[in-house]
Design a protein around this motif. Structure first.
Motif, PDB file in Angstrom:
ATOM      1  N   GLU A  99      45.608  32.059  37.483  1.00  0.00           N
ATOM      2  CA  GLU A  99      46.722  31.315  36.884  1.00  0.00           C
ATOM      3  C   GLU A  99      48.030  32.094  37.040  1.00  0.00           C
ATOM      4  N   ILE A 148      49.186  31.869  40.665  1.00  0.00           N
ATOM      5  CA  ILE A 148      49.793  30.567  40.953  1.00  0.00           C
ATOM      6  C   ILE A 148      51.204  30.490  40.366  1.00  0.00           C
ATOM      7  N   ARG A 151      46.093  24.178  42.844  1.00  0.00           N
ATOM      8  CA  ARG A 151      45.323  24.433  41.634  1.00  0.00           C
ATOM      9  C   ARG A 151      43.899  23.915  41.760  1.00  0.00           C
TER      10      ARG A 151
END
Length: 225
Positions: free
Chosen positions: A40, A43, A151
């Motif tokens: 996460e 990203i 994602r």
């Protein structure tokens, strides 16, 4: 960062909606939580993989408490390998993220006592819409109905690395087919390390982090049975 976190999506997939019990080994879940939070951050452009270690590329908070605590911890420490970070971070993350899902009203905490003194927690689903959206994205990626975004490709990679094919509701040869498709998604996204980051469908910086974390978790879990 907005929307549902990758770690939350993994937990919803890994817990039975009705019984609220984990359907996979706890060690796999704990490693998966650490890897998902790190992915996460990659990203979000906050961490990068360089010279064998995870480093902070941008210390700006994301606004997500769990991710920001991990980001601060990485920034305050000396560089460590992905394998080291998943081990350092895995303790306590699952309970923290389950608590967040409870506070959001997605699952509820059922505290039961076994043998008169052992507390056992179950987390049956209250709001099924969050998991339904996750499963729809994965189903579309598996069938090729839609090219996975960054994602979703990362989530698919975590599912196959954590050996969670059964959480998709498949078994036997169907599970083997799902695993091959998940591995193909990882390869096509550059997450498996088998495709040049220049040819990846996602950002090279993200691909490098996910590939390194995937290798670390796979090694920690040992040979696939």
């Amino acid at each position: 960062m907005t929307g549902v976190a990758l770690a939350e999506e993994l937990l919803l997939l890994a817990y039975d909606d009705t019984t609220g019990k984990a359907t996979m080994p706890r060690i796999s879940l704990d490693l998966g939580m650490a890897a998902a939070v790190l992915v996460e951050l990659a990203i979000a452009g906050r961490i990068a993989y360089a010279e064998g270690s995870l480093t902070v590329a941008d210390p700006t908070p994301t606004g997500e408490p769990v991710a920001d605590e991990v980001l601060s911890r990485i920034a305050a420490d000396t560089p460590h390998t992905p394998a080291s970070w998943v081990q350092r971070l895995r303790h306590g993350l699952r309970d923290r993220i389950l608590g967040d899902l409870c506070s959001q009203g997605v699952v509820r905490d059922v505290d039961e006592t076994e043998l008169g003194f052992i507390h056992v927690h179950r987390y049956p689903v209250v709001d099924a819409s969050v998991e339904a959206e996750t499963r729809q994205r994965l189903a579309e990626a598996l069938t090729g109905a839609a090219a996975p975004d960054e994602r979703t490709a990362a989530l698919a990679t975590l599912v196959v690395v954590l050996r969670m094919e059964s959480a998709l509701g498949v078994d036997g040869e169907t599970a083997a087919d799902a695993r091959r498709r998940l591995e193909a998604i990882a390869t096509g996204a550059g997450f498996s390390g088998e495709v040049s980051t220049d040819d990846s469908v996602v950002r090279p910086s993200v691909g490098l982090v996910v590939a390194a974390l995937g290798r670390a978790v796979d090694q920690a879990l040992g040979p696939r049975r």
